[in-house]
Design a protein around this motif. Structure first.
Motif: not given
Length: 202
Positions: A139-143, A155-157, A161-167, A185-188
């Motif tokens: 479902x996430x991939x379809x969205x 953009x949120x993803x 990812x950046x927030x996790x790596x900074x943490x 966008x992403x992949x498109x």
């Protein structure tokens, strides 16, 4: 030898596309599929794999047939295979609950025959959770591929990812280069440009 190089190449080419199809619940766009396999055909050439033995030279059908042929006489899990599989599934988190979740998803993706050979635990609740997780991923991939939600979700993803790596004190996530920001966008839209680049390279 050439067979070892071919099966290693397939692990990074066909297996990735096949895994994406399992998660997506449908095929990868043909143009992107062709471009991705062409990239790995070139990598195989750089590694010394003869082109007439390169499993990526003629699309997914040849890649699939080559992998299945090699697996028939190479894939025989033993005690070392079991240890490696269990270590890999425990690597992200050492808890038993996390291992069981990872094992349940692995069984769902590779099949129970191989799951049994690798001595992965099985339970009905675990199988149900894995199926639900796979449905959520689809479902996430379809969205992400939709016109309305794709841009904001990607953009949120990337931001998460950046927030996790900074943490964690590690900032290795590479965003799009400025000259690629105008791409869709992403992949498109990436498939056509990749395919045209691949064609020109050949």
């Amino acid at each position: 030898n050439q067979e070892d190089q071919a099966v290693t190449l397939l692990a990074f080419s066909y297996n990735v596309l096949a895994g994406l199809e399992l998660i997506r619940g449908g095929p990868v766009p043909e143009e992107e599929e062709r471009a991705y396999l062409h990239l790995w055909r070139w990598v195989g050439r750089l590694l010394g794999l003869r082109d007439e033995l390169n499993p990526c030279r003629a699309g997914m059908p040849l890649a699939k047939a080559t992998l299945e042929s090699i697996v028939l006489h190479l894939l025989h899990p033993d005690a070392l295979s079991v240890r490696v599989a269990h270590h890999l599934l425990r690597a992200p988190r050492s808890s038993d609950a996390a291992f069981e979740r990872s094992a349940s998803m692995t069984r769902l993706l590779v099949g129970d025959e191989l799951g049994d050979a690798l001595e992965l635990p099985w339970s009905l609740p675990g199988r149900r959770r894995a199926r639900w997780a796979l449905l959520v991923l689809r479902a996430y991939g379809a969205l992400c591929g939709s016109t309305l939600f794709g841009g904001p979700l990607c953009w949120l993803h990337r931001s998460l990812m950046r927030a996790v790596q900074r943490a964690e004190g590690v900032e290795t996530f590479v965003g799009r280069r400025p000259e690629l920001q105008s791409a869709s966008r992403c992949g498109g839209g990436g498939g056509s440009s990749s395919a045209s680049h691949s064609t020109s390279a050949s």
